[in-house]
Design a protein around this motif. Sequence first.
Motif, PDB file in Angstrom:
ATOM      1  N   ARG A 189      -2.753   1.636  -0.435  1.00 42.24           N
ATOM      2  CA  ARG A 189      -3.306   0.147  -0.456  1.00 42.24           C
ATOM      3  C   ARG A 189      -4.756   0.409  -1.177  1.00 42.24           C
ATOM      4  N   GLU A 193      -5.034  -0.450  -4.869  1.00 42.94           N
ATOM      5  CA  GLU A 193      -6.052  -2.152  -5.276  1.00 42.94           C
ATOM      6  C   GLU A 193      -7.321  -1.067  -6.533  1.00 42.94           C
ATOM      7  N   TYR A 219       2.167  -4.051  -5.118  1.00 43.63           N
ATOM      8  CA  TYR A 219       0.946  -4.743  -5.614  1.00 43.63           C
ATOM      9  C   TYR A 219       1.338  -5.445  -7.192  1.00 43.63           C
TER      10      TYR A 219
END
Length: 619
Positions: A189, A193, A219
């Motif tokens: 993640r 990001e 995402y």
Amino acid sequence: MTNEELKDLKARLWKTADQLRSGSGLKPTKYSPPILGLIFLRFANSKYAKAEEKITAEYNSRKGTRAELPIEQIAIGICGFYLPECARYDVILNTPDQEDLAGIIKKAMEEIEKYNPTLEGVLPKDVYYDISSSEDPQLLKKVVRNFKDIPDDIGIDIFGEIYEYFLGEFALAEGQGGGTFFTPGSVVRYMVEVLAPTEGKILDPACGSGGMFVQAARYMHRHNQAGKEINLRACGVEKEPDTVNLAKMNLILNNIRGEVTNANSFYSDPYNSYGNFDYVMANPPFNVDEVSFDAVKEQKRFNDYGIPQNKGKKNKKDSDKSETVPNANYLWINLFATSLNERGRAALVMANSASDAGNSEYEIRKRLIESGIIKQMVTLPSNMFNTVTLPATLWFFDRAKTVSNRKDEILFVDARNIFTQIDRAHRKFSDEQIKNLGVITRLYEGDTETLPALLAEYRDEIVSTEEKACSDLEAANTALEKQLVKLREAKGKTAERQYAKAKQAGEEKLVRIRQEADERKAYFQSQIDWLNERFPDNRYHDITGLCKVAKLDGEDGIREQDYSLNPGRYVGVVIEDDGMTEEEFKAEMRSLADELAALNTEAHKLEDVIAANLKELGI
């Protein structure tokens, strides 16, 4: 479903599934496919049930016309797959005890594959016959029944989380072998990001169970406009056949378009990767040393920056052996860099040693740095991976940077001290830590919207926590008062004891609600403080011990640091506010080191004296 309810559900599901390890005829490394197969069936049933009315309506509207289509073709167009009646979860669950449940599950899997060619040969089948136990003949039935507990009304992300949770638990249970197909979600993640994918083609040349694709898709779902379908095409390569099947199931489970190919990325290039991808992500195996040099030396994708080679001539005893690449880390790094199109971005996990590797790897790293493709380097905390403790670094590439005014600089982040402890041996990034670290990248890019939005999000969490606490306190207090009124009307010592016990329990609950709310509010306030202390003016700043933008030239520049990509070389160390200057701190450390050396010498002398005394005593 709340986070706590989901956590409880996952734990209960795992507890039952884990019975297979001790109660079945399956080897520890083979009991994940049947469980993940049942999760797939449960998800497929839930997803198909939601689309079935629409599928039936379209089938009936076309029936008898020139546009008539088989119902399975209509289902694939609407739902992504067709689920035959025999594969419905309730049909399987309601199998009479005397019938062959393993055979019925196998038949369900075969029928799904029959109508869905992309799943051919993917779903587990015969392995269900191995789930047998003389002590518990109903073991398979219990596991099937337990997965019925997954509610029908939860969304695709929840099913995905359950699937990811099980992959992680299997990795822990199976040890090193299981860990080859799972990268912890919090690491992925954070990679996503920073990468901030929007749409396009994404390559994972060592895709394991497909977690990189799943997190990229999530995402994009979160950041796309409401109702807009994501435009993502996943292309995965994985050399373990069983893991290829897990990845294909994971893509279907998360409604991701794409394919996964069973191949070795060093020797096969199934997607013609050179300059062909918008994004590349992977956690490839580190320090592989048996890759044939002859097999890769002519491949363009490995040659832009150079291929690692052994230094010096071969020994006579090795003259008959074919040459191998001494360490394949830089083959992976090459592959990531050359697979990007003119706007492509990449993120990969790599062993820390690659950041300072010497010999031919040094020359490759130098070319990469000089080209300007490396955008960001991040040192991870230790113990972030389930099955290995090897420290790791994240590399981020950006092809567009090579023609920008930031070509001659790299953002270094040292995240070794930013983590959440799960247990004694494992760590992760919390959601807030991922967002906070991501802000560093956004600010460096000149983004002035993300930080204020994140601060507002944390403030909203504080407000909503207080509002919920007030509501919960009011409800709990009202319930307690009603209970106490009833108990007060009762007579006798038993009633008095019940009254006192209920009053104490109720008051403790009220205190607990307030404490939990205050802790949650304090937690989000600490996130606000962390960001405001470091970036008070909503602009990027070098922060000692955390982040630094290093230039190619200049004092402490990348060239001066001999082209090292180790963030610790650049960001520095935070010196605690103890009144000492940096030089005084170094002097103090030297003094302590001298003192330790003297104590060690004295200890060795004492060991000799003790040994001599014992010898005199004949011991």
